[in-house]
Design a protein around this motif. Structure first.
Motif, short mmCIF file in Angstrom:
data_model
loop_
_atom_site.label_atom_id
_atom_site.label_comp_id
_atom_site.label_asym_id
_atom_site.label_seq_id
_atom_site.Cartn_x
_atom_site.Cartn_y
_atom_site.Cartn_z
N VAL A 87 2.44 -14.38 -14.79
CA VAL A 87 3.61 -14.41 -13.91
C VAL A 87 3.44 -13.42 -12.77
CG1 VAL A 87 6.07 -13.93 -13.75
CG2 VAL A 87 5.19 -15.23 -15.69
N LEU A 88 2.98 -12.20 -13.07
CA LEU A 88 2.77 -11.21 -12.01
C LEU A 88 1.70 -11.67 -11.03
CD1 LEU A 88 2.94 -7.90 -14.10
CD2 LEU A 88 4.62 -8.74 -12.45
N MET A 89 0.66 -12.34 -11.55
CA MET A 89 -0.37 -12.89 -10.65
C MET A 89 0.22 -13.97 -9.75
SD MET A 89 -3.57 -13.15 -13.34
CE MET A 89 -4.58 -14.14 -12.23
N SER A 90 1.18 -14.73 -10.27
CA SER A 90 1.77 -15.82 -9.48
C SER A 90 2.62 -15.31 -8.33
CB SER A 90 2.62 -16.72 -10.40
OG SER A 90 3.84 -16.09 -10.76
N PHE A 91 3.00 -14.03 -8.36
CA PHE A 91 3.76 -13.46 -7.26
C PHE A 91 2.94 -13.45 -5.96
CE2 PHE A 91 6.88 -10.64 -9.88
CZ PHE A 91 7.45 -11.79 -10.40
N LEU A 92 1.61 -13.64 -6.08
CA LEU A 92 0.76 -13.72 -4.90
C LEU A 92 1.25 -14.81 -3.97
CD1 LEU A 92 -1.78 -13.21 -3.19
CD2 LEU A 92 -3.05 -14.68 -4.77
N SER A 93 1.58 -15.96 -4.53
CA SER A 93 2.07 -17.08 -3.72
C SER A 93 3.37 -16.71 -3.01
CB SER A 93 2.29 -18.30 -4.61
OG SER A 93 2.91 -19.34 -3.89
N PHE A 121 8.21 -1.98 -6.35
CA PHE A 121 7.75 -3.35 -6.58
C PHE A 121 6.31 -3.54 -6.10
CE2 PHE A 121 7.30 -7.66 -4.71
CZ PHE A 121 7.39 -8.42 -5.86
N VAL A 122 6.01 -3.04 -4.92
CA VAL A 122 4.66 -3.17 -4.36
C VAL A 122 3.63 -2.46 -5.23
CG1 VAL A 122 3.20 -2.60 -2.39
CG2 VAL A 122 5.50 -3.49 -2.01
N LEU A 123 3.95 -1.27 -5.68
CA LEU A 123 3.02 -0.51 -6.52
C LEU A 123 2.72 -1.24 -7.83
CD1 LEU A 123 4.41 3.13 -6.05
CD2 LEU A 123 2.30 2.17 -5.09
N VAL A 124 3.69 -1.96 -8.36
CA VAL A 124 3.48 -2.67 -9.63
C VAL A 124 2.63 -3.92 -9.44
CG1 VAL A 124 4.65 -4.01 -11.42
CG2 VAL A 124 5.59 -1.80 -10.71
N ILE A 125 2.91 -4.70 -8.40
CA ILE A 125 2.29 -6.03 -8.32
C ILE A 125 0.91 -6.06 -7.67
CG2 ILE A 125 4.51 -7.21 -8.31
CD1 ILE A 125 4.07 -7.63 -5.27
N LEU A 126 0.61 -5.16 -6.74
CA LEU A 126 -0.64 -5.29 -5.98
C LEU A 126 -1.90 -5.33 -6.82
CD1 LEU A 126 -0.21 -3.31 -2.63
CD2 LEU A 126 0.23 -5.70 -3.17
N PRO A 127 -2.02 -4.53 -7.89
CA PRO A 127 -3.26 -4.62 -8.69
C PRO A 127 -3.51 -6.02 -9.26
CG PRO A 127 -2.05 -2.62 -9.24
CD PRO A 127 -1.15 -3.44 -8.37
N PHE A 128 -2.44 -6.73 -9.59
CA PHE A 128 -2.60 -8.05 -10.22
C PHE A 128 -3.11 -9.11 -9.24
CE2 PHE A 128 0.48 -5.79 -12.86
CZ PHE A 128 -0.09 -5.95 -14.11
N PHE A 129 -2.97 -8.86 -7.94
CA PHE A 129 -3.48 -9.81 -6.96
C PHE A 129 -5.00 -9.80 -6.88
CE2 PHE A 129 0.67 -9.57 -4.28
CZ PHE A 129 1.35 -10.17 -5.32
#
Length: 585
Positions: free
Chosen positions: A259-265, A471-479
């Protein structure tokens, strides 16, 4: 959120006078010798720059460019691989709802910065001002390069998606035709050149073109939302909610990671709202119009995007078939799956038209960013030609064609198979890194001593900024995560984002410490100016210290913003210094 108005710096009223401009200055805070300028010109002069563009954008036309840059319909169509293709329907439904809440926080914080410092440098300028003379050049350098990376990858990624949809339409009509990488590259490059020609036109022409493009984008989006549920050949028409809101994991990672990876879209789609910031020097009443355009873009994108994504989640029947389609484009495969052929081709044609408009908007925004950074010599020896404004069109034509050349080089990733996906990951990572740096500096160091513009968030400024940055700090690694891991991971399905984005960023950071720090000092001042020390937001000024107009030096011997480390000290007066210092009370 608040809009306040005053008339500081505006020309006298008359038959030919410009419309009232909401100034960034507090009452009476007008640079000396600039009182004959309009409010916009005086504000820009106080920021350290002379007026070089015609101010022919309004809040609506700035919104038009940013909505075109965001391009909801083509963005969602182009990034289905990285949303529903990672986490299934949940990425389109509750995944979208969760992420856009935080994305709106980032947009609101950015709008506040745009109101305070309405210049083409945008986030780059803000980072320099807020970090101060000691750390400002480095903050501006990292922010600027990261933002340019997303800008220069925007048009090629969008146009690659548009070209893929054109070729997919040919495959639908003629099933025996299979597009080749070579054909995709040539078609995408041709579209890039068309966009460069349009983006080299005068500002008013570009504004009108993007107004038409945005109208088409909105109408096409509404038409698509109507056509899919009314024309679908599914029986039943809709999937049950238990399916549309569920996770269908197509990665080798746990569901939460997918799900976190899908935030890329979602992040790639919702990243075009910074365009009004970069168009501020071409916008009338920029201190209010630009932030309004940012909020309009982010809010409308959040609502319309959720509607379309939810519609896809409720109607798609075989996600794997859509993602692995021989058409080479998942949106085309989805339309063929749920609609009759004629209806599918109609929606696909509307999406292609929107993609063309979106790519052109990306080209305009990228050229303004490139010009602004070159104006401060951020590009080193090649900055001189890039900061020239064409004397006929009054637009940065050299910057347009430089970005076009770099974009076409990036399109060579098409021949690397899945490597082309890196330009989408770069777009999301580079954008949100650039968005977050000045916001982080403001909430961590400047805090309540930030000097607000006429549009601001009031007491909610710090918590809203903190939510966005977290939010940015949490999600960026998963991209940077590949879809596969372990034994399933191969060079062909590797996520090359960390290399394609990380290597250039590492290079520019090393360049800064080895050489660039000697000559790059952040945003420059090219107009001698100073400001009156006045009362701002209840802070009394007991003395007014004179600035030498010729040298730009104050009695303290500094024309730059206060150090972040100095911000915590009690400061009951606003120095008679350039505008950049007066942003910190």
């Amino acid at each position: 959120m608040s809009d306040t108005k005053d008339g500081g710096g505006s020309r006298p009223s008359g038959d030919n006078a410009p419309q009232h401009v909401t100034t960034v200055f507090a009452d009476g805070d007008v640079p000396d010798h600039l009182t004959d300028m309009s409010g916009d010109e005086a504000a820009l002069a106080a920021l350290g720059y002379k007026q070089e563009f015609k101010r022919e954008f309004s809040a609506w036309t700035s919104f038009a460019v940013s909505f075109a840059v965001m391009g909801l319909l083509p963005s969602i169509a182009t990034t289905m691989w990285y949303g529903i293709g990672y986490a299934g329907p949940a990425a389109n439904t509750w995944g979208w709802l969760v992420s856009v809440v935080f994305i709106l926080c980032i947009a609101a914080s950015m709008a506040e910065l745009a109101s305070s410092m309405p210049t083409s440098g945008g986030l780059y300028y803000s980072a320099a001002v807020l970090a101060g003379p000691k750390y400002g050049p480095f903050a501006a350098w990292v922010t600027g390069w990261s933002n340019w990376f997303v800008q220069v990858t925007g048009a090629p990624s969008v146009n690659w998606g548009g070209a893929s949809m054109i070729l997919a339409a040919a495959s639908i009509v003629n099933p025996s035709y299979i597009p080749t990488s070579y054909q995709t590259f040539l078609l995408t490059s041709f579209i890039m050149i068309l966009h460069a020609c349009i983006s080299s036109m005068p500002t008013l022409w570009i504004a009108r073109f993007n107004s038409v493009g945005t109208t088409i984008n909105i109408l096409a989006l509404i038409a698509t939302i109507i056509i899919i549920p009314t024309t679908t050949n599914n029986v039943p028409k809709f999937q049950p909610s238990s399916v549309a809101w569920s996770i269908e994991n197509f990665t080798d990672w746990p569901d939460g990671v997918a799900v976190l990876m899908s935030f890329l879209s979602i992040c790639w789609t919702m990243s075009g709202y910074d365009a009004p910031f970069h168009l501020a020097e071409e916008c009338s009443n920029a201190a209010v119009a630009s932030p309004r355009a940012i909020i309009m873009t982010a809010a409308s994108g959040s609502v319309f995007g959720f509607i379309l994504n939810t519609l896809i989640a409720y109607t798609i029947t075989d996600i794997k078939a859509v993602i692995d389609t021989d058409l080479g484009q998942p949106w085309a495969a989805y339309l063929v799956q749920v609609l009759p052929q004629k209806a599918a081709l109609t929606v696909l044609a509307l999406t292609i038209v929107c993609a063309f408009s979106m790519g052109q908007g990306c080209m305009v925004a990228a050229s303004r960013v490139c010009f602004a950074y070159a104006r401060d010599d951020c590009f080193g020896v090649i900055s001189k030609p890039l900061k020239r404004v064409n004397k006929y069109t009054k637009t940065p034509v050299n910057a347009v064609w430089f970005n076009t050349f770099v974009g076409i080089l990036l399109l060579l990733l098409i021949f690397g198979g899945t490597a082309i996906s890196a330009i989408f990951s770069i777009g999301a990572i580079a954008a949100f890194v650039a968005f977050s740096i000045p916001i982080f500096i403001k909430i961590a160091f400047v805090r309540n001593k930030f000097r607000r513009g006429p549009w601001h968030l009031g007491p909610f400024s710090l918590p809203i900024g903190a939510l966005g940055v977290a939010f940015v700090l949490v999600i960026l690694p998963f991209f940077n995560f590949p879809q596969a891991n372990g034994a399933n991971l191969t060079p062909q399905n590797m996520n090359w984002t960390s290399l394609v984005y990380g290597a250039p960023m590492l290079f520019v950071i090393i360049w800064f410490f080895v050489d660039a720090h000697k000559w790059f000092k952040g945003p420059k001042i090219n107009i001698a100016h100073h400001m009156h020390g006045i009362s701002i937001e209840g802070i009394d000024v007991s003395q007014k210290k004179q600035v030498d107009v010729e040298t730009g030096s104050s009695s303290k011997g500094s024309t730059t913003p206060n150090l972040a480390s100095d911000i915590d000290s009690d400061d009951d007066e606003i120095e008679n210094t350039p505008y950049s210092e007066s942003h910190i009370n």
